[in-house]
Design a protein around this motif. Structure first.
Motif, PDB file in Angstrom:
ATOM      1  N   PHE A 186       2.043  36.212   0.192  1.00 56.76           N
ATOM      2  CA  PHE A 186       3.012  37.301   0.111  1.00 56.76           C
ATOM      3  C   PHE A 186       3.108  37.973   1.475  1.00 56.76           C
ATOM      4  O   PHE A 186       2.182  38.653   1.908  1.00 56.76           O
ATOM      5  CB  PHE A 186       2.579  38.305  -0.952  1.00 56.76           C
ATOM      6  N   GLY A 187       4.240  37.774   2.148  1.00 51.49           N
ATOM      7  CA  GLY A 187       4.435  38.305   3.492  1.00 51.49           C
ATOM      8  C   GLY A 187       4.273  37.197   4.514  1.00 51.49           C
ATOM      9  O   GLY A 187       3.176  36.663   4.679  1.00 51.49           O
ATOM     10  N   CYS A 188       5.371  36.844   5.199  1.00 52.39           N
ATOM     11  CA  CYS A 188       5.363  35.667   6.061  1.00 52.39           C
ATOM     12  C   CYS A 188       5.644  36.014   7.517  1.00 52.39           C
ATOM     13  O   CYS A 188       6.454  35.376   8.196  1.00 52.39           O
ATOM     14  CB  CYS A 188       6.363  34.640   5.539  1.00 52.39           C
ATOM     15  N   GLY A 189       4.967  37.054   7.993  1.00 58.26           N
ATOM     16  CA  GLY A 189       4.932  37.320   9.421  1.00 58.26           C
ATOM     17  C   GLY A 189       3.879  36.434  10.066  1.00 58.26           C
ATOM     18  O   GLY A 189       3.513  35.372   9.540  1.00 58.26           O
ATOM     19  N   VAL A 208       3.266  28.494  -1.939  1.00 60.75           N
ATOM     20  CA  VAL A 208       4.459  29.291  -2.206  1.00 60.75           C
ATOM     21  C   VAL A 208       4.506  30.453  -1.221  1.00 60.75           C
ATOM     22  O   VAL A 208       3.554  31.241  -1.139  1.00 60.75           O
ATOM     23  CB  VAL A 208       4.468  29.825  -3.650  1.00 60.75           C
ATOM     24  N   ALA A 209       5.592  30.557  -0.475  1.00 59.15           N
ATOM     25  CA  ALA A 209       5.773  31.645   0.486  1.00 59.15           C
ATOM     26  C   ALA A 209       6.723  32.676  -0.106  1.00 59.15           C
ATOM     27  O   ALA A 209       7.792  32.329  -0.604  1.00 59.15           O
ATOM     28  CB  ALA A 209       6.342  31.106   1.791  1.00 59.15           C
ATOM     29  N   VAL A 210       6.317  33.958  -0.039  1.00 58.71           N
ATOM     30  CA  VAL A 210       7.117  35.047  -0.599  1.00 58.71           C
ATOM     31  C   VAL A 210       7.414  36.065   0.497  1.00 58.71           C
ATOM     32  O   VAL A 210       6.488  36.543   1.174  1.00 58.71           O
ATOM     33  CB  VAL A 210       6.377  35.743  -1.765  1.00 58.71           C
ATOM     34  N   ARG A 221       8.267  27.470   5.845  1.00 57.56           N
ATOM     35  CA  ARG A 221       8.418  26.034   5.559  1.00 57.56           C
ATOM     36  C   ARG A 221       7.910  25.192   6.722  1.00 57.56           C
ATOM     37  O   ARG A 221       7.275  24.151   6.523  1.00 57.56           O
ATOM     38  CB  ARG A 221       9.880  25.706   5.256  1.00 57.56           C
ATOM     39  N   GLN A 222       8.166  25.637   7.935  1.00 60.09           N
ATOM     40  CA  GLN A 222       7.714  24.890   9.108  1.00 60.09           C
ATOM     41  C   GLN A 222       6.184  24.842   9.178  1.00 60.09           C
ATOM     42  O   GLN A 222       5.622  23.859   9.673  1.00 60.09           O
ATOM     43  CB  GLN A 222       8.286  25.522  10.373  1.00 60.09           C
ATOM     44  N   PHE A 223       5.514  25.881   8.675  1.00 59.80           N
ATOM     45  CA  PHE A 223       4.051  25.903   8.718  1.00 59.80           C
ATOM     46  C   PHE A 223       3.411  25.246   7.498  1.00 59.80           C
ATOM     47  O   PHE A 223       2.191  25.121   7.449  1.00 59.80           O
ATOM     48  CB  PHE A 223       3.545  27.339   8.873  1.00 59.80           C
ATOM     49  N   GLY A 224       4.213  24.846   6.516  1.00 60.48           N
ATOM     50  CA  GLY A 224       3.642  24.094   5.401  1.00 60.48           C
ATOM     51  C   GLY A 224       3.969  24.577   4.015  1.00 60.48           C
ATOM     52  O   GLY A 224       3.475  23.998   3.033  1.00 60.48           O
TER      53      GLY A 224
END
Length: 362
Positions: A186-189, A208-210, A221-224
């Motif tokens: 949760f949080g993709c900085g 899952v990225a949120v 997505r680029q990091f996996g």
């Protein structure tokens, strides 16, 4: 003798940062003077400028850094002049109750340089996280210097000094992500995407990225990340459950530092799963309102992550080596390189979510 160099300070709460002359003392016993080559612009530095850490102004900002040891004081044996090092803000003491229990990564008595760097008029500076690396040179405790492979770019290696290590460690060390695990971040900085990179490195199969920002979700997505959720348009708890066969994730990592996001992470995990909080809250925040029966009934663990529970002497060299082997794309965290005079503008770009990391090159 002391040396006069350029450094970036925060003179007062909310004021724009200033590039000024500072004095860096000759190293005393147990200290090292480091010529800084690169330093990332981390959100914690902005917290210092905004008075969100304490009010010990003026601050010498910057802490996510790599450079070369210029000189050392007496009784220093771990580094020598000419060594390429990443600076860390948890120099372990080796003697506290945590160190003696064999858990130095949780050292309760970490230390910094004894002497103060100052403005040219003698005003003492408070270095951010005991480092103060938005400067051509800084003074630290020798234990804050971690030797790494000098083949690594300083702009990349320095990122391990804070945010990237915090995120990777939240997955690998605090969250103990395993092969085949499901993970929600949760949080993709910078920290959140480092947690995603760490989860992929550990062998997680569902990640899952949120976030609220589609640009950050594309970075994820680029990091996996295998799935992305824009929480401004999609309810995140249900989305994480949907991505994990209705179960919830084995490990949920909160990388924002906000009570509502922590509540979402709590309910998005599977039974007996783990919640890791690596996002840094402000002092006024309180725990989310979660019924005790839910806390008890869901089992598992809620774990704050200090610096990704890393041990710099063990983890920094390992991660640099993985990067040099092509297994950890640290270079993808560097959105731009800037000079010391551009830090105020970099803060604004960071606040707008335009960059993962601006890195100052010196």
């Amino acid at each position: 003798m002391s040396q006069t160099v350029k450094g970036v300070i925060a003179r007062g709460k909310g004021l724009p940062v200033e590039l000024v002359d500072i004095n860096v003392p000759k190293p005393g016993p147990g200290e090292a003077r480091v010529r800084v080559q690169a330093c990332g612009v981390c959100h914690t530095d902005l917290h210092y400028r905004e008075g969100g850490i304490n009010d010990d102004f003026p601050f010498l900002l910057g802490h996510e850094a790599a450079g070369v040891v210029e000189s050392i004081g007496d009784n220093v044996t771990n580094v020598k002049p000419g060594d390429f090092v990443v600076l860390n803000w948890r120099a372990v003491c080796g003697n506290c109750r945590s160190c003696l229990r064999g858990k130095p990564q949780l050292c309760f008595s970490t230390f910094n340089a004894t002497q103060k760097m100052t403005l040219t008029d003698g005003t003492p500076l408070a270095p951010a996280l005991g480092i103060g690396a938005f400067a051509e040179m800084t003074l630290v405790a020798a234990g804050q210097c971690t030797l790494v492979n000098p083949l690594a770019s300083p702009a990349v290696a320095g990122l391990l000094g804070c945010g990237v290590m915090a995120g990777i460690g939240a997955s690998l060390l605090t969250g103990e992500v395993q092969r085949g695990s499901s993970v929600a971040v949760f949080g993709c900085g910078g920290v959140g995407n480092a947690a995603i990179a760490g989860a992929r490195l550990a062998g997680a199969t569902t990640i899952v990225a949120v976030d609220l920002d589609d640009r950050k979700l594309e970075w994820a997505r680029q990091f996996g990340a295998t799935h992305t959720v824009n929480a401004s348009t999609t309810e995140p708890i249900a989305a994480v459950q949907a991505a994990t066969n209705g179960l919830g994730a084995d490990v949920c990592i909160e990388a924002v530092g906000h009570p509502e996001v922590l509540r979402q992470a709590f309910y998005a995990r599977d039974l007996a799963g783990t919640v890791v909080q690596v996002g840094v809250p402000t002092p006024d925040m309180v725990m989310p309102n979660i019924p005790m029966i839910d806390f008890f009934g869901r089992g598992g663990a809620l774990k704050p992550s200090w610096y990704g529970d890393c041990l710099p002497s063990r983890d920094f060299p390992l991660l640099v080596d993985l990067h040099l082997q092509g297994r950890l794309p640290l270079e993808d965290f560097v959105s731009e390189t800037i000079g010391l005079s551009e830090i105020e503008q970099a803060f604004h770009r960071m606040e707008r979510g335009e960059v993962l990391r601006s890195v100052v090159l010196l």
